[in-house]
Design an enzyme around this catalytic site. Structure first.
Site, PDB file in Angstrom:
ATOM      1  N   GLN A 158      -9.138 -10.572  12.202  1.00 14.61           N
ATOM      2  CA  GLN A 158      -8.007  -9.676  12.444  1.00 14.61           C
ATOM      3  C   GLN A 158      -7.010 -10.256  13.439  1.00 14.61           C
ATOM      4  OE1 GLN A 158     -10.922  -6.798  14.208  1.00 14.61           O
ATOM      5  NE2 GLN A 158      -9.225  -6.316  15.584  1.00 14.61           N
ATOM      6  N   HIS A 215     -14.145   0.318  18.321  1.00 14.98           N
ATOM      7  CA  HIS A 215     -14.128  -0.785  17.350  1.00 14.98           C
ATOM      8  C   HIS A 215     -14.905  -0.380  16.108  1.00 14.98           C
ATOM      9  CE1 HIS A 215     -13.591  -4.918  16.137  1.00 14.98           C
ATOM     10  NE2 HIS A 215     -14.883  -5.182  16.100  1.00 14.98           N
TER      11      HIS A 215
END
Length: 446
Positions: free
Chosen positions: A63, A363
């Site tokens: 990411q 997360h």
């Protein structure tokens, strides 16, 4: 009231110097920091990265400098079905495509919320909360499910990464500033006597700016695309002129209505067996609101084990920064022995960590395996992260079952993997939580 005096400081100093180990610990911390000095090597021995049950997975994704973990996790779970249908070794969806829609829809959601609250004082807790962080990268499972339902998904080649999809800070700062600017103008128009319909027309003009900014920074959205690839047998294939929604429907084929989000929030204000939502939390305004069932941690683990045994990866949300050795990829409640180096460890329970602001969901990743003992109880979990292949076992992390207990807050699985008693609450009225409730936290860690 007690103040710090010279006498108390002298006592602290004498007590500190009276323990000879403090000097050695001080020198070690000065050299490598608290965590490395406190790392318990015995923990490393318990994590051999071998698991009794595993699902298929694709190549590790990255990411980069963005908070799109929740998107990466969902698409990494979804691609396993795509890999099977296309007969390929690995596959990657475009996270830039879903980021575009998330930013546009969040901007609309925010401006609608501003219109809905124009009669609230500017300094009210609600308005200030809405203004705090209107369009950051983070999200939860139901928010992404809404994007998939409305817009589908495309292969990475159909909308590749750009500088700003991989590095979102500048885009977020500018977009946030403009949205606050638009919010001020909407509230100003309301004070001038503009009607709700006029405010909505004003909002539409503002959304064009957001759209144009996103096209310039993330690229144009493909309405249809052609995808070419070679399968495991080296045979060439071409999928011609397909829409993103058609691609998701045919090559993922998930029934998103059948996927349920379980949370574990063992606080007094959230009884187990109840369904919850969070006010003013969402991406797509017309989508179903975020909804999840609060259940004991074993309910989350049992559902995850059943899913993995059926070959289905599991999207999950956690507080990844706690007791994580990022280099080795080990997540264990005993990773750091702070008591040995600092004299005390943090003794808050999971409920207290939520109540006192010490922990929340930060997360999202994917459970792609579990190591079960002879009785079928989890020992450790195999985790696919989206931080590239330079940490852990080439991007794979190992999570102890105790860490799951303490720092995992959410899993999204099929209904068939969840005990019926926990699903009953979905048929009852949903309890609304305030926007600032810790269970409204978004997964967005970079």
């Amino acid at each position: 009231m007690m103040k710090i005096t010279k006498e108390s400081l002298d006592q602290f100093k004498d007590k500190y110097n009276g323990d000879e180990t403090n000097r050695a610990v001080q020198n070690a911390i000065a050299k490598v920091g608290i965590n490395k000095s406190s790392l318990d090597n015995n923990v490393t021995r318990r994590h051999n990265f071998v698991f009794s049950d595993e699902t298929k997975k694709g190549a590790i994704t990255n990411q980069k400098s963005s908070g799109r973990c929740w998107m990466f996790a969902a698409l990494n779970a979804a691609r396993v079905d795509t890999m099977e249908k296309l007969n390929v070794e690995t596959f990657e969806f475009s996270q830039n495509y879903t980021l575009f829609w998330d930013k546009l829809e969040k901007s609309n959601y925010f401006l609608d919320s501003i219109i809905e609250t124009v009669d609230e004082p500017l300094n009210s807790r609600l308005v200030q909360y809405l203004l705090m962080d209107p369009v950051q990268d983070g999200g939860q499972w139901d928010m992404f499910s809404g994007i998939l339902k409305k817009y589908g998904a495309v292969p990475k080649a159909a909308m590749p990464e750009t500088y700003h999809s991989s590095n979102t800070n500048e885009l977020n700062q500018l977009l946030t500033a403009k949205l606050r600017d638009f919010a001020a103008k909407i509230r100003g128009s309301y004070k001038e006597g503009k009607t709700t319909n006029q405010l909505i027309e004003q909002k539409e003009a503002y959304l064009y700016f957001v759209y144009s900014l996103l096209v310039k920074t993330l690229g144009e959205i493909p309405e249809t695309f052609t995808y070419e690839y070679r399968d495991k047998d080296k045979e060439f294939h071409r999928i011609s002129e397909i829409t993103p929604r058609e691609f998701f429907k045919k090559y993922v084929a998930w029934d998103l209505e059948e996927r349920v989000s379980l949370i574990n929030a063992p606080t007094e204000d959230k009884p187990f067996g109840k369904a919850y939502t969070v006010k003013y939390l969402g991406t797509i305004k017309e989508a179903q609101p975020v909804k999840y069932v609060n259940a004991p941690i074993d309910a989350l683990k049992n559902a995850a084990v059943q899913s993995i045994k059926e070959g289905e990866p599991v999207w999950f949300g956690c507080d990844v920064g706690k007791m994580l050795d990022r280099e080795s990829g080990i997540m264990d409640d005993r990773t750091y022995d702070y008591e040995a180096t600092l004299g005390e460890s943090v003794e808050l329970t999971k409920a207290q960590r939520l109540d006192y602001g010490e922990s929340l969901l930060t997360h999202a990743m994917v459970l792609v395996g579990v190591d079960l003992d002879e009785k079928g109880n989890p020992i450790k979990w195999k985790v696919e992260n989206s931080w590239g292949d330079k940490s852990g076992d080439k991007g794979i992390y190992s999570m102890s079952d105790k860490w799951f207990d303490e720092y995992t807050y959410q899993v999204a699985v099929k209904r068939t993997f969840i005990e019926t008693k926990w699903l009953k609450s979905l048929e009852e009225p949903v309890i609304e939580l305030e926007p600032w409730d810790p269970m409204g936290a978004l997964a967005r860690l970079k």
